[in-house]
Design an enzyme around this catalytic site. Structure first.
Site, PDB file in Angstrom:
ATOM      1  N   SER A  12      -3.141   3.099  -5.794  1.00 53.00           N
ATOM      2  CA  SER A  12      -4.437   3.413  -5.203  1.00 53.00           C
ATOM      3  C   SER A  12      -4.504   4.904  -4.848  1.00 53.00           C
ATOM      4  O   SER A  12      -5.588   5.468  -4.768  1.00 53.00           O
ATOM      5  CB  SER A  12      -4.627   2.593  -3.935  1.00 53.00           C
ATOM      6  OG  SER A  12      -3.588   2.893  -3.015  1.00 53.00           O
ATOM      7  N   THR A  76      -0.380  -3.720  -3.013  1.00 58.06           N
ATOM      8  CA  THR A  76      -1.681  -4.331  -2.760  1.00 58.06           C
ATOM      9  C   THR A  76      -2.318  -4.771  -4.079  1.00 58.06           C
ATOM     10  O   THR A  76      -2.809  -5.901  -4.198  1.00 58.06           O
ATOM     11  CB  THR A  76      -2.586  -3.340  -2.012  1.00 58.06           C
ATOM     12  OG1 THR A  76      -1.846  -2.802  -0.908  1.00 58.06           O
ATOM     13  CG2 THR A  76      -3.838  -4.004  -1.495  1.00 58.06           C
ATOM     14  N   CYS A 193       5.259  -1.385   0.742  1.00 53.60           N
ATOM     15  CA  CYS A 193       4.098  -0.564   0.394  1.00 53.60           C
ATOM     16  C   CYS A 193       4.691   0.740  -0.103  1.00 53.60           C
ATOM     17  O   CYS A 193       5.578   1.312   0.545  1.00 53.60           O
ATOM     18  CB  CYS A 193       3.211  -0.323   1.612  1.00 53.60           C
ATOM     19  SG  CYS A 193       1.929   0.918   1.312  1.00 53.60           S
TER      20      CYS A 193
HETATM   21  N1  DGL Z   1       0.599   2.014  -1.937  1.00 52.74           N
HETATM   22  C1  DGL Z   1      -0.102   0.782  -1.858  1.00 52.74           C
HETATM   23  C2  DGL Z   1       0.861  -0.384  -1.712  1.00 52.74           C
HETATM   24  O1  DGL Z   1       1.988  -0.319  -2.158  1.00 52.74           O
HETATM   25  C3  DGL Z   1      -1.153   0.593  -0.804  1.00 52.74           C
HETATM   26  C4  DGL Z   1      -1.919   1.684  -0.277  1.00 52.74           C
HETATM   27  C5  DGL Z   1      -3.349   1.307   0.031  1.00 52.74           C
HETATM   28  O2  DGL Z   1      -3.625   0.695   1.073  1.00 52.74           O
HETATM   29  O3  DGL Z   1      -4.153   1.663  -0.792  1.00 52.74           O
HETATM   30  O4  DGL Z   1       0.482  -1.396  -1.170  1.00 52.74           O
END
Ligand code: DGL
Length: 276
Positions: A12, A76, A193
């Site tokens: 994202s 995500t 994340c």
């Molecule tokens: N980097 C993304 C993940 O691993 C999430 C970041 C977002 O909230 O866009 O979940």
């Protein structure tokens, strides 16, 4: 000459760069194309439908650029969009192409780090609500207890470069405290994340002694090494000139200013026109 078919790496925003960095260090020979959907980040608090539509649009963009293999280096997107894309969309839009996520390779190995078989998962709201980690981990380690904690402020702090500020300590302490209240015998904390490695130093400050902190970069890179060995038909399609290209759906200037913090070296990005 071999057709250009870089491995696509998607997030994202900037978080996937922490994964790309490890992938590149283990598999430097391949070409890579990174896309950050910065114009629409963060994804963490968005609905299933929205994350699915954004992710699918980005996957189509990678295919249009010639990629045969795309890694969703975003928990995500992996949690909310991957299965539908793999099962419903790929067979119609590009049956010979593959999209992989970061949750399965992490779930496959996470149990090897824990002695108490109590693992804490820190992630975005979307990843936690999807229950993807408890479900995937149960397939490999049925006796392992997973405690989850959503940290909705962590990505915005990181994306706005506030992760080293004193204010960030409050949110780090808050969520660590909450997860150890739920699972006092947790001995492994998974940063589920791809943005969170940026908060590693602060997290370590507040982590109980003896608890291991695991981030996903290396795990996902090792998973890809293994995948390419097991799928020579895919490996053969990935071009190998050591080329790296970076795209963002937002301002390239902002991307270049922030990216080095995540990737470990300066990058020069181009704008991806997804009409956003
Ligand atoms: N980097 C993304 C993940 O691993 C999430 C970041 C977002 O909230 O866009 O979940």
């Amino acid at each position: 000459m071999q057709k250009q078919s870089p491995i696509g790496v998607f997030d994202s925003g900037y978080g996937g760069l922490t994964v790309l960095k490890e992938i590149v260090s283990q598999l430097p020979q391949y070409d890579y194309l990174y896309l950050g959907d910065n114009a629409r980040a963060p994804y963490g608090n968005r609905s299933f439908d929205t994350v699915y539509h954004y992710t699918l649009q980005c996957v189509q963009w990678f295919f249009d650029q010639g990629c045969s293999l795309v890694i969703l280096a975003c928990n995500t997107a992996s949690a909310k969009a991957l299965r539908t894309i793999q099962q419903n969309d790929l067979p119609k839009m590009a049956p010979g192409k593959r999209v992989l996520g970061v949750i399965r390779p992490t779930a496959e190995v996470i149990g090897t780090f824990s002695e108490t078989m109590n693992v804490g998962v820190l992630a975005t709201n979307g990843t936690v609500v999807s229950e993807s980690y408890p479900m995937e981990i149960a397939k490999f380690y049925p006796g392992l207890k997973v405690y989850q904690e959503a940290c909705p402020m962590w990505v915005p702090l990181i994306e706005s470069n506030e992760h080293t500020s004193n204010g960030a300590d409050y949110f780090v302490k808050k969520h660590l405290h909450a997860i150890f209240e739920k699972g006092p015998t947790i001995d492994v904390i998974l940063l589920a994340c791809t943005h969170y490695p940026l908060l590693k130093e602060k997290i370590i400050e507040y982590l109980p002694v003896g608890v291991k902190l695991i981030s996903q970069g290396e795990i996902v890179a090792e998973g890809l090494v293994d995948y390419l060995k097991r799928h020579p038909e895919m490996e053969g399609q990935c071009s190998k000139n050591g080329d790296r290209q970076f795209y963002t759906t937002d301002s390239t200037e902002d991307f270049d200013n922030h990216a080095a913090t995540f990737y470990g070296e300066a990058v020069s990005s181009k704008h991806a026109d997804l009409g956003v």
